[in-house]
Design a protein around this motif. Structure first.
Motif, PDB file in Angstrom:
ATOM      1  N   UNK A   1      17.026  -5.042   5.603  1.00 23.12           N
ATOM      2  CA  UNK A   1      17.947  -5.605   6.589  1.00 23.12           C
ATOM      3  C   UNK A   1      17.339  -6.861   7.203  1.00 23.12           C
ATOM      4  N   UNK A   2      18.201  -7.774   7.605  1.00 30.82           N
ATOM      5  CA  UNK A   2      17.752  -9.050   8.145  1.00 30.82           C
ATOM      6  C   UNK A   2      16.782  -8.859   9.316  1.00 30.82           C
ATOM      7  N   UNK A   3      15.540  -9.274   9.123  1.00 27.94           N
ATOM      8  CA  UNK A   3      14.540  -9.243  10.191  1.00 27.94           C
ATOM      9  C   UNK A   3      13.875  -7.902  10.420  1.00 27.94           C
ATOM     10  N   UNK A   4      14.342  -6.851   9.731  1.00 29.40           N
ATOM     11  CA  UNK A   4      13.854  -5.496  10.040  1.00 29.40           C
ATOM     12  C   UNK A   4      12.826  -4.967   9.047  1.00 29.40           C
ATOM     13  N   UNK A   5      12.377  -5.788   8.124  1.00 28.78           N
ATOM     14  CA  UNK A   5      11.426  -5.315   7.115  1.00 28.78           C
ATOM     15  C   UNK A   5      10.166  -4.702   7.731  1.00 28.78           C
ATOM     16  N   UNK A   6       9.564  -5.292   8.791  1.00 24.39           N
ATOM     17  CA  UNK A   6       8.368  -4.665   9.368  1.00 24.39           C
ATOM     18  C   UNK A   6       8.626  -3.262   9.901  1.00 24.39           C
ATOM     19  N   UNK A   7       9.824  -3.001  10.426  1.00 20.31           N
ATOM     20  CA  UNK A   7      10.137  -1.672  10.951  1.00 20.31           C
ATOM     21  C   UNK A   7      10.211  -0.652   9.820  1.00 20.31           C
ATOM     22  N   UNK A   8      10.872  -1.019   8.728  1.00 25.33           N
ATOM     23  CA  UNK A   8      10.973  -0.115   7.575  1.00 25.33           C
ATOM     24  C   UNK A   8       9.589   0.103   6.964  1.00 25.33           C
ATOM     25  N   UNK A   9       8.812  -0.970   6.860  1.00 29.65           N
ATOM     26  CA  UNK A   9       7.467  -0.860   6.309  1.00 29.65           C
ATOM     27  C   UNK A   9       6.572   0.021   7.178  1.00 29.65           C
ATOM     28  N   UNK A  10       6.795  -0.001   8.485  1.00 28.77           N
ATOM     29  CA  UNK A  10       6.023   0.856   9.385  1.00 28.77           C
ATOM     30  C   UNK A  10       6.258   2.327   9.062  1.00 28.77           C
ATOM     31  N   UNK A  11       7.523   2.689   8.844  1.00 31.63           N
ATOM     32  CA  UNK A  11       7.836   4.070   8.498  1.00 31.63           C
ATOM     33  C   UNK A  11       7.164   4.493   7.210  1.00 31.63           C
ATOM     34  N   UNK A  12       7.138   3.601   6.227  1.00 30.58           N
ATOM     35  CA  UNK A  12       6.488   3.916   4.955  1.00 30.58           C
ATOM     36  C   UNK A  12       4.985   4.069   5.121  1.00 30.58           C
ATOM     37  N   UNK A  13       4.375   3.164   5.890  1.00 30.61           N
ATOM     38  CA  UNK A  13       2.927   3.206   6.081  1.00 30.61           C
ATOM     39  C   UNK A  13       2.500   4.474   6.809  1.00 30.61           C
ATOM     40  N   UNK A  14       3.323   4.935   7.749  1.00 30.17           N
ATOM     41  CA  UNK A  14       2.982   6.132   8.516  1.00 30.17           C
ATOM     42  C   UNK A  14       3.108   7.390   7.657  1.00 30.17           C
ATOM     43  N   UNK A  15       4.170   7.463   6.873  1.00 31.99           N
ATOM     44  CA  UNK A  15       4.462   8.696   6.136  1.00 31.99           C
ATOM     45  C   UNK A  15       3.816   8.751   4.765  1.00 31.99           C
ATOM     46  N   UNK A  16       3.414   7.605   4.227  1.00 29.55           N
ATOM     47  CA  UNK A  16       2.837   7.582   2.882  1.00 29.55           C
ATOM     48  C   UNK A  16       1.534   6.781   2.870  1.00 29.55           C
ATOM     49  N   UNK A  17       0.424   7.397   3.285  1.00 27.44           N
ATOM     50  CA  UNK A  17      -0.858   6.686   3.288  1.00 27.44           C
ATOM     51  C   UNK A  17      -1.372   6.360   1.897  1.00 27.44           C
ATOM     52  N   UNK A  18      -0.717   6.900   0.853  1.00 29.81           N
ATOM     53  CA  UNK A  18      -1.129   6.600  -0.519  1.00 29.81           C
ATOM     54  C   UNK A  18      -0.458   5.344  -1.057  1.00 29.81           C
ATOM     55  N   UNK A  19       0.294   4.636  -0.212  1.00 28.12           N
ATOM     56  CA  UNK A  19       0.973   3.405  -0.633  1.00 28.12           C
ATOM     57  C   UNK A  19       0.251   2.170  -0.107  1.00 28.12           C
ATOM     58  N   UNK A  20       0.273   1.110  -0.910  1.00 29.47           N
ATOM     59  CA  UNK A  20      -0.090  -0.216  -0.433  1.00 29.47           C
ATOM     60  C   UNK A  20       1.217  -0.904  -0.066  1.00 29.47           C
TER      61      UNK A  20
END
Length: 359
Positions: free
Chosen positions: A92-111
């Motif tokens: 979504x426009x401008x919201x990539x850091x928010x979505x990426x935050x959710x991924x980083x928190x829930x999936x520590x095995x991801x870069x």
């Protein structure tokens, strides 16, 4: 650089940004990261060079492709995930850091990587960007800065220089533009760097350091938009480019120019550039990317000017601080240990001490 103790996790920060991310079984090549999608940018766009550089860099990084996640917002740069053979979200426009935050928190095995542009990140996405930086989420943010809105056909952006004539500013922009590195450092970025799209060696060096950093890595990439802002960074590509580019190398005196004829010295609370032959060698600033004093990196960012007379590139700052995602996971683990949940405990959840009877 001092390794700080993380009070939330209870372990030191000797971890890197890639700790816990599985590596590939064998050597990889850039073509392994090339998707089957047709690349649809305008001919001559700087995004092509960045894409090729990132593909080659990812092969060197050696991670499993299924453990790479690229999240983008909206804009020309945000088509990036389509062209990589890895997981990605065109969000979504401008919201990539928010979505990426959710991924980083829930999936520590991801870069986790965010790809954004100067309009996407600094206009509608400004709030999300600064909060990701201050939280120090373990992700790498690549901000493609061409100082124009490209996808929506040539309006001025938050980084356009004053007086810029565009479709939305026919008499010239009266806005004062953001200095992107100053914004990132003001938001307490633990890693901040800048690179030029055509400088593949320099870009790869910054990308490698950003990926290995644990926390939010912010990298501004200066790139050309040949349709709506052609030649915007030509001063940094011509024969005399070394007179404009201040290459930052940790532990080395900051000198620049074809023969090192210019230097950076202290000037009150800030820094300035001078001819090197007008000062003693001892007065020339030695670059320290690992200092815990953010005002130094901020002063470096202020050397940049809109007419590209002086543009520092390289790693401005790289320091350790507890990460948001490590902290959240530690709290979840602590909560589970302190309040174990019984199997089939829906009734316990519904009638526990956090419920009320409403008459």
């Amino acid at each position: 650089m001092t390794i700080l103790e993380n009070p939330l996790v209870g372990t030191d920060l000797g971890l890197t940004g890639l700790s816990g991310v599985p590596t590939a079984d064998g050597a990889q090549k850039a073509k392994d990261y090339t998707s089957d999608q047709e690349v649809r940018w305008c001919p001559g766009c700087g995004d092509y060079v960045i894409l090729a550089t990132v593909r080659g860099f990812l092969a060197e990084l050696g991670l499993k492709r299924e453990n790479l996640m690229f999240v983008s917002g909206i804009g020309c740069s945000s088509r990036f995930p389509y062209y990589l053979e890895a997981y990605g979200i065109h969000s979504i426009h401008g919201r990539a850091p928010a979505i990426a935050t959710g991924l980083a928190v829930t999936r520590p095995d991801l870069s986790v990587w965010v790809v954004t542009g100067d309009g996407d990140a600094l206009s509608i996405g400004g709030n999300h960007l600064i909060h990701a930086l201050r939280r120090n989420v373990n992700m790498t943010i690549l901000l493609f800065n061409n100082r124009i809105y490209g996808l929506t056909k040539g309006q001025y952006s938050p980084t356009s220089e004053p007086g810029k004539i565009t479709k939305s500013t026919p008499m010239g922009s009266i806005d004062h533009p953001f200095n992107t590195l100053s914004v990132a450092l003001g938001a307490e970025a633990t890693f901040a760097g800048r690179a030029l799209d055509s400088d593949r060696a320099g870009l790869t060096e910054v990308l490698r350091a950003a990926a290995e950093h644990r926390g939010t890595s912010f990298v501004e990439i200066l790139q050309d938009c040949p349709i709506f802002n052609d030649g915007s960074f030509d001063a940094l590509r011509r024969e005399n480019a070394e007179s404009h580019l201040i290459r930052l190398r940790h532990g080395e005196p900051i000198r620049f120019g074809a023969d090192g004829e210019f230097a950076v010295v202290r000037d009150g609370f800030g820094l300035k550039t001078v001819r090197a032959d007008t000062v003693a060698d001892s007065e020339i600033v030695v670059h320290d990317a690992y200092t815990d004093h953010p005002e130094y990196a901020y002063a470096l960012s202020r050397l940049s000017d809109q007419d590209l007379t002086r543009v520092p590139i390289g790693i401005f700052r790289s320091v350790s601080r507890p990460t948001y995602d490590d902290g959240v996971r530690a709290q979840l683990d602590a909560a589970a240990d302190n309040h174990p949940v019984k199997e089939n405990s829906l009734q316990q959840l519904l009638t526990g001490r956090e419920t009320w009877t409403v008459g």
